[in-house]
Design a protein around this motif. Structure first.
Motif, PDB file in Angstrom:
ATOM      1  N   UNK A   1       0.723  -1.234   0.129  1.00 52.79           N
ATOM      2  CA  UNK A   1       0.082   0.012   0.021  1.00 52.79           C
ATOM      3  C   UNK A   1       0.941   1.165   0.052  1.00 52.79           C
ATOM      4  N   UNK A   2       1.967   1.240   0.560  1.00 55.21           N
ATOM      5  CA  UNK A   2       2.950   2.237   0.697  1.00 55.21           C
ATOM      6  C   UNK A   2       3.422   2.677  -0.742  1.00 55.21           C
ATOM      7  N   UNK A   3       3.680   1.483  -1.454  1.00 57.78           N
ATOM      8  CA  UNK A   3       4.077   1.666  -3.033  1.00 57.78           C
ATOM      9  C   UNK A   3       2.905   2.303  -3.694  1.00 57.78           C
ATOM     10  N   UNK A   4       1.755   1.796  -3.660  1.00 59.16           N
ATOM     11  CA  UNK A   4       0.557   2.506  -4.407  1.00 59.16           C
ATOM     12  C   UNK A   4       0.404   3.944  -4.147  1.00 59.16           C
ATOM     13  N   UNK A   5       0.495   4.054  -2.815  1.00 61.96           N
ATOM     14  CA  UNK A   5       0.371   5.441  -2.417  1.00 61.96           C
ATOM     15  C   UNK A   5       1.259   6.358  -2.793  1.00 61.96           C
ATOM     16  N   UNK A   6       2.827   5.866  -2.768  1.00 62.65           N
ATOM     17  CA  UNK A   6       3.771   6.853  -3.310  1.00 62.65           C
ATOM     18  C   UNK A   6       3.576   7.307  -4.926  1.00 62.65           C
ATOM     19  N   UNK A   7       3.049   5.927  -5.641  1.00 64.46           N
ATOM     20  CA  UNK A   7       2.693   6.296  -6.980  1.00 64.46           C
ATOM     21  C   UNK A   7       1.514   7.454  -7.258  1.00 64.46           C
ATOM     22  N   UNK A   8       0.668   7.289  -6.329  1.00 62.83           N
ATOM     23  CA  UNK A   8      -0.375   8.293  -6.654  1.00 62.83           C
ATOM     24  C   UNK A   8       0.129   9.699  -6.232  1.00 62.83           C
ATOM     25  N   UNK A   9       0.921   9.687  -5.213  1.00 65.80           N
ATOM     26  CA  UNK A   9       1.510  11.189  -4.789  1.00 65.80           C
ATOM     27  C   UNK A   9       2.170  11.760  -5.776  1.00 65.80           C
ATOM     28  N   UNK A  10       3.173  10.887  -6.473  1.00 65.78           N
ATOM     29  CA  UNK A  10       4.186  11.317  -7.519  1.00 65.78           C
ATOM     30  C   UNK A  10       3.053  11.785  -8.767  1.00 65.78           C
ATOM     31  N   UNK A  11       2.010  11.236  -8.975  1.00 67.22           N
ATOM     32  CA  UNK A  11       1.471  11.517 -10.137  1.00 67.22           C
ATOM     33  C   UNK A  11       0.695  12.543  -9.883  1.00 67.22           C
ATOM     34  N   UNK A  12       0.101  12.999  -8.670  1.00 71.03           N
ATOM     35  CA  UNK A  12      -0.749  14.151  -8.133  1.00 71.03           C
ATOM     36  C   UNK A  12       0.170  15.331  -8.319  1.00 71.03           C
ATOM     37  N   UNK A  13       1.419  15.157  -7.680  1.00 71.78           N
ATOM     38  CA  UNK A  13       2.318  16.420  -7.586  1.00 71.78           C
ATOM     39  C   UNK A  13       3.097  16.737  -8.856  1.00 71.78           C
ATOM     40  N   UNK A  14       3.543  15.829  -9.697  1.00 74.64           N
ATOM     41  CA  UNK A  14       4.345  16.057 -10.919  1.00 74.64           C
ATOM     42  C   UNK A  14       3.408  16.482 -11.968  1.00 74.64           C
ATOM     43  N   UNK A  15       1.843  16.101 -11.891  1.00 77.68           N
ATOM     44  CA  UNK A  15       1.289  16.575 -12.955  1.00 77.68           C
ATOM     45  C   UNK A  15       0.921  18.149 -12.794  1.00 77.68           C
ATOM     46  N   UNK A  16       1.081  18.706 -11.477  1.00 74.99           N
ATOM     47  CA  UNK A  16       0.747  20.026 -11.215  1.00 74.99           C
ATOM     48  C   UNK A  16       2.219  20.912 -11.458  1.00 74.99           C
ATOM     49  N   UNK A  17       3.156  19.997 -11.069  1.00 77.55           N
ATOM     50  CA  UNK A  17       4.378  20.753 -11.457  1.00 77.55           C
ATOM     51  C   UNK A  17       5.128  20.702 -12.781  1.00 77.55           C
ATOM     52  N   UNK A  18       4.672  19.807 -13.678  1.00 77.17           N
ATOM     53  CA  UNK A  18       5.282  19.500 -14.897  1.00 77.17           C
ATOM     54  C   UNK A  18       5.874  20.580 -15.826  1.00 77.17           C
ATOM     55  N   UNK A  19       4.787  21.586 -15.946  1.00 78.42           N
ATOM     56  CA  UNK A  19       5.121  22.558 -16.959  1.00 78.42           C
ATOM     57  C   UNK A  19       6.295  23.749 -16.205  1.00 78.42           C
ATOM     58  N   UNK A  20       6.411  23.632 -14.710  1.00 81.57           N
ATOM     59  CA  UNK A  20       7.505  24.297 -14.259  1.00 81.57           C
ATOM     60  C   UNK A  20       9.008  23.511 -14.169  1.00 81.57           C
ATOM     61  N   UNK A  21       9.004  22.240 -14.221  1.00 81.67           N
ATOM     62  CA  UNK A  21      10.498  21.677 -13.973  1.00 81.67           C
ATOM     63  C   UNK A  21      10.758  20.730 -15.106  1.00 81.67           C
ATOM     64  N   UNK A  22       9.919  20.652 -16.145  1.00 78.14           N
ATOM     65  CA  UNK A  22      10.317  19.805 -17.237  1.00 78.14           C
ATOM     66  C   UNK A  22      10.956  20.969 -18.166  1.00 78.14           C
ATOM     67  N   UNK A  23      12.300  20.455 -18.509  1.00 74.40           N
ATOM     68  CA  UNK A  23      13.212  21.201 -19.329  1.00 74.40           C
ATOM     69  C   UNK A  23      13.066  22.785 -19.150  1.00 74.40           C
TER      70      UNK A  23
END
Length: 505
Positions: free
Chosen positions: A217-239
């Motif tokens: 469950x920790x691994x599933x939670x970390x995958x969802x956390x990463x998906x939530x955070x990086x979807x919002x931060x993508x345009x700022x931190x990608x290239x």
């Protein structure tokens, strides 16, 4: 003792012959962290794994902070000493000390900024806002990104409902982390990556220690956390514009285009694309590696690399009728990258390295395939004639486009090969012949141009020599002769003209 030395020498000779035959060979030990912790390393982390790299980077950053503090204290002492010594001086020296104090204060402020920026929120200037507004994406792109962000947020909230009390705490920490990152846009991309990695580690530790959540469950939670955070931060931190990721992308893309002539035989690729099933797997592998750029979450980009790698293994297995090995996989992956030329390859690799959950990059098949992709890109950047068992002259001719490797003739194809493939190779041969004819025509045209210039110069010189040897003389114009029967005014001594006489018959 002699037997052991002989056996070891035979083993070395066998390994050298094998490496020469294969062309590309990477041991499992070369993919691991060079610190010896047992996890997979990464060329982007200078051969370290995620954990060891964070430790090394943290030590270097602490050392830099300490040096900045020592410099600030030294400047403070110098300023105090200069101020104390200036009390005994008057008049013109006061102006000199004020300039000295202002200079030291500015230098101290500039040096200590590297320490303060870790603890204070940054403020964006008006000029930077104007630049960001000028480079803002179109409304349609923003609208699409907003729709995807809302969808991911709803899925994240629905997922956290299954965790009850821990889910509420996780959501609060994620919101706090996003707010903190929004207020610290001036941090370098490495510092933002460090903040994200620390956040991942803290949340995972709390899930395991405080809330006693199972590892699955920790691994599933970390995958969802990463998906939530990086979807919002993508345009700022990608290239980001503060890095040279875009420059590296263009360099790699140009390099791959220059290597379009590399054949599977040169790389010792054990894949037979004449088999329809194998050809379909190669196409799917290329599609997966290209699709990586369309994903926003690091885990989804890793999934594309994993799917591509599995298609490669299946293609090798179908061709050889036996399981594929690591020595077969890496050359084939290099060939897939050369053939597909994925867009923004270096930016995607750097994005995954900086913001992916470190547990995925350190262990498991995702980490293994990603490390091999990094090795493949590094090999392409350093590829030379020796890597392909070619002479330097042939390699230079291939790179400059003067010639290309001999293609298969139409008679050598098996009956099962697609007609389109046969036509493609015929067209390639025709293009190669046309290229050679064009080069000959250009060479003859240049020679003809040179001959015309030489002929013109020669004729001009001959005319000039003749003119110098036989100069042109212009004589005066002769006077016109008077008519015989005209009246003679000047000379009266002439006899009169004869008159006709008539005689009688």
């Amino acid at each position: 003792m002699f037997l052991s030395l002989t056996f070891s020498s035979l083993n070395r000779k066998k390994m050298s012959l094998k490496s020469e035959r294969r062309g590309i060979h990477v041991d499992q030990s070369e993919l691991l962290c060079k610190k010896g912790c047992g996890y997979y390393g990464n060329p982007a982390w200078q051969g370290f794994c995620s954990k060891c790299w964070r430790e090394e980077y943290h030590k270097a950053r602490q050392k830099q902070i300490q040096e900045d503090w020592e410099l600030a204290e030294r400047l403070q002492r110098e300023e105090e000493e200069a101020y104390a010594s200036s009390q005994s001086t008057q008049g013109a020296q006061s102006l000199t000390f004020s300039k000295f104090e202002e200079k030291k204060t500015n230098e101290k402020t500039r040096k200590v900024t590297t320490v303060k920026k870790f603890f204070t929120a940054s403020s964006r200037t008006g000029a930077k806002k104007e630049i960001q507004e000028a480079k803002a994406p179109s409304p349609s792109i923003n609208r699409q990104a907003s729709i995807e962000t809302d969808r991911v947020s709803k899925e994240f909230i629905e997922f956290l409902k299954t965790y009850h009390k821990p889910g509420q705490d996780i959501y609060k920490q994620c919101k706090l982390f996003l707010d903190t990152m929004n207020h610290k846009r001036d941090l370098s991309i490495e510092e933002q990556s460090e903040c994200a990695q620390d956040f991942y580690q803290n949340v995972a530790d709390k899930l395991q220690t405080r809330w006693k959540v199972s590892p699955e469950k920790v691994e599933k939670a970390m995958d969802q956390i990463e998906k939530y955070i990086m979807t919002r931060q993508y345009k700022y931190v990608f290239c980001p514009e503060t890095t040279d990721d875009e420059k590296k992308d263009l360099a790699v893309q140009k390099r791959i285009r220059a290597l379009h002539w590399v054949t599977p035989q040169m790389l010792c690729v054990p894949v037979n694309e004449e088999i329809p099933e194998v050809s379909d797997m190669v196409v799917k592998a290329i599609t997966d590696i290209i699709e990586m750029d369309s994903k926003r979450v690091p885990r989804d980009k890793l999934a594309c690399i994993t799917k591509c790698s599995k298609h490669i293994f299946n293609a090798i297995k179908t061709t050889k009728n036996e399981p594929a090995s690591a020595d077969d996989f890496l050359p084939t992956l290099i060939y897939i990258v050369l053939k597909g030329n994925p867009p923004r390859l270096q930016s995607n690799i750097q994005y995954i390295t900086r913001f992916c959950n470190p547990s995925r990059l350190m262990t498991g098949e995702d980490g293994y395939y990603f490390t091999n992709l990094c090795c493949a890109v590094a090999f392409i950047e350093k590829l030379d004639a020796q890597s392909l068992n070619l002479s330097q002259e042939d390699f230079d001719r291939f790179m400059t486009g003067q010639t290309s490797p001999k293609k298969q003739e139409s008679d050598s194809f098996s009956p099962d090969v697609c007609l389109g493939v046969k036509q493609m190779y015929k067209n390639l041969d025709l293009l190669s012949q046309l290229n050679e004819r064009q080069e000959r025509i250009v060479s003859e045209a240049r020679k003809l141009e040179k001959d015309l210039i030489d002929w013109t110069d020669g004729i001009t010189k001959e005319v000039q020599d003749i003119v110098e040897k036989y100069p042109l003389e212009i004589k005066p114009k002769n006077q016109a002769l008077a008519a015989i029967d005209s009246e003679n005014v000047e000379n009266d001594k002439l006899p009169p003209p004869l008159q006709p006489q008539v005689y009688a018959g």
